[in-house]
Design an enzyme around this catalytic site. Sequence first.
Site, PDB file in Angstrom:
ATOM      1  N   THR A  43       0.876  -1.552   0.175  1.00  0.00           N
ATOM      2  CA  THR A  43      -0.276   0.110   0.208  1.00  0.00           C
ATOM      3  C   THR A  43       0.534   1.342   0.130  1.00  0.00           C
ATOM      4  O   THR A  43       0.429   1.837  -0.602  1.00  0.00           O
ATOM      5  CB  THR A  43      -1.082   0.100   1.048  1.00  0.00           C
ATOM      6  OG1 THR A  43      -2.176  -1.388   1.408  1.00  0.00           O
ATOM      7  CG2 THR A  43      -1.997   0.916   1.605  1.00  0.00           C
ATOM      8  N   CYS A  44       2.098   1.602   1.014  1.00  0.00           N
ATOM      9  CA  CYS A  44       3.175   2.433   0.898  1.00  0.00           C
ATOM     10  C   CYS A  44       3.795   2.388  -0.500  1.00  0.00           C
ATOM     11  O   CYS A  44       3.690   3.594  -0.964  1.00  0.00           O
ATOM     12  CB  CYS A  44       3.665   2.076   1.905  1.00  0.00           C
ATOM     13  SG  CYS A  44       3.659   2.209   3.498  1.00  0.00           S
ATOM     14  N   THR A  45       3.779   1.455  -1.807  1.00  0.00           N
ATOM     15  CA  THR A  45       4.334   2.115  -3.025  1.00  0.00           C
ATOM     16  C   THR A  45       3.154   2.588  -3.850  1.00  0.00           C
ATOM     17  O   THR A  45       3.995   3.135  -4.140  1.00  0.00           O
ATOM     18  CB  THR A  45       5.081   0.656  -2.557  1.00  0.00           C
ATOM     19  OG1 THR A  45       6.445  -0.322  -2.140  1.00  0.00           O
ATOM     20  CG2 THR A  45       5.751   0.490  -4.728  1.00  0.00           C
ATOM     21  N   VAL A  48       3.218   6.031  -2.562  1.00  0.00           N
ATOM     22  CA  VAL A  48       4.481   6.711  -2.668  1.00  0.00           C
ATOM     23  C   VAL A  48       4.254   6.886  -4.731  1.00  0.00           C
ATOM     24  O   VAL A  48       4.549   7.696  -5.094  1.00  0.00           O
ATOM     25  CB  VAL A  48       5.510   6.270  -2.384  1.00  0.00           C
ATOM     26  CG1 VAL A  48       7.153   6.405  -3.066  1.00  0.00           C
ATOM     27  CG2 VAL A  48       5.862   6.429  -0.991  1.00  0.00           C
TER      28      VAL A  48
END
Length: 150
Positions: A43-45, A48
């Site tokens: 999810t962070c990837t 970003v």
Amino acid sequence: MKIGEHIPTFSLEDNKGNWFNSDEFLHKKYFVLFFYPMDFTPTCTKEVCEFRDLNADFTALDAVVVGINGQSTSSHEKFYNKHQLNFPLLSDKGGKLSKLLGIKKMFGLLTPRETFVFNKNGFLIEHIVSNLANIHIEKAIEAIKKDQEN
């Protein structure tokens, strides 16, 4: 931190080993400070990379985008290079900036997904808290556009 409050002055090291000083951009740019839990997680990837893909939209709105969490600058640099990012990733090791903004760590360890949008005068115009990555980007752009209309 509440809407209308002023951004605290801060200086954090970025993924390249340079110091990012908030005062350098005050009265010049909008700030979009997005906090995310960890480099290299799905999810962070996604979040970003969405900020990367829409960074030109933020630039056109005279905004500087900055990703922040408590991981090391070397982790950030690997993440930055792997995903060909076009904005700095700041290391908030020790959580000093998180504390200044009133962010509470998840499980006492991880930086939660929160985005703060400050106008050129340094006042908070939007605070987004959601696990849905794309909401942060949409609401940040919307807040800047709305502020520019006033």
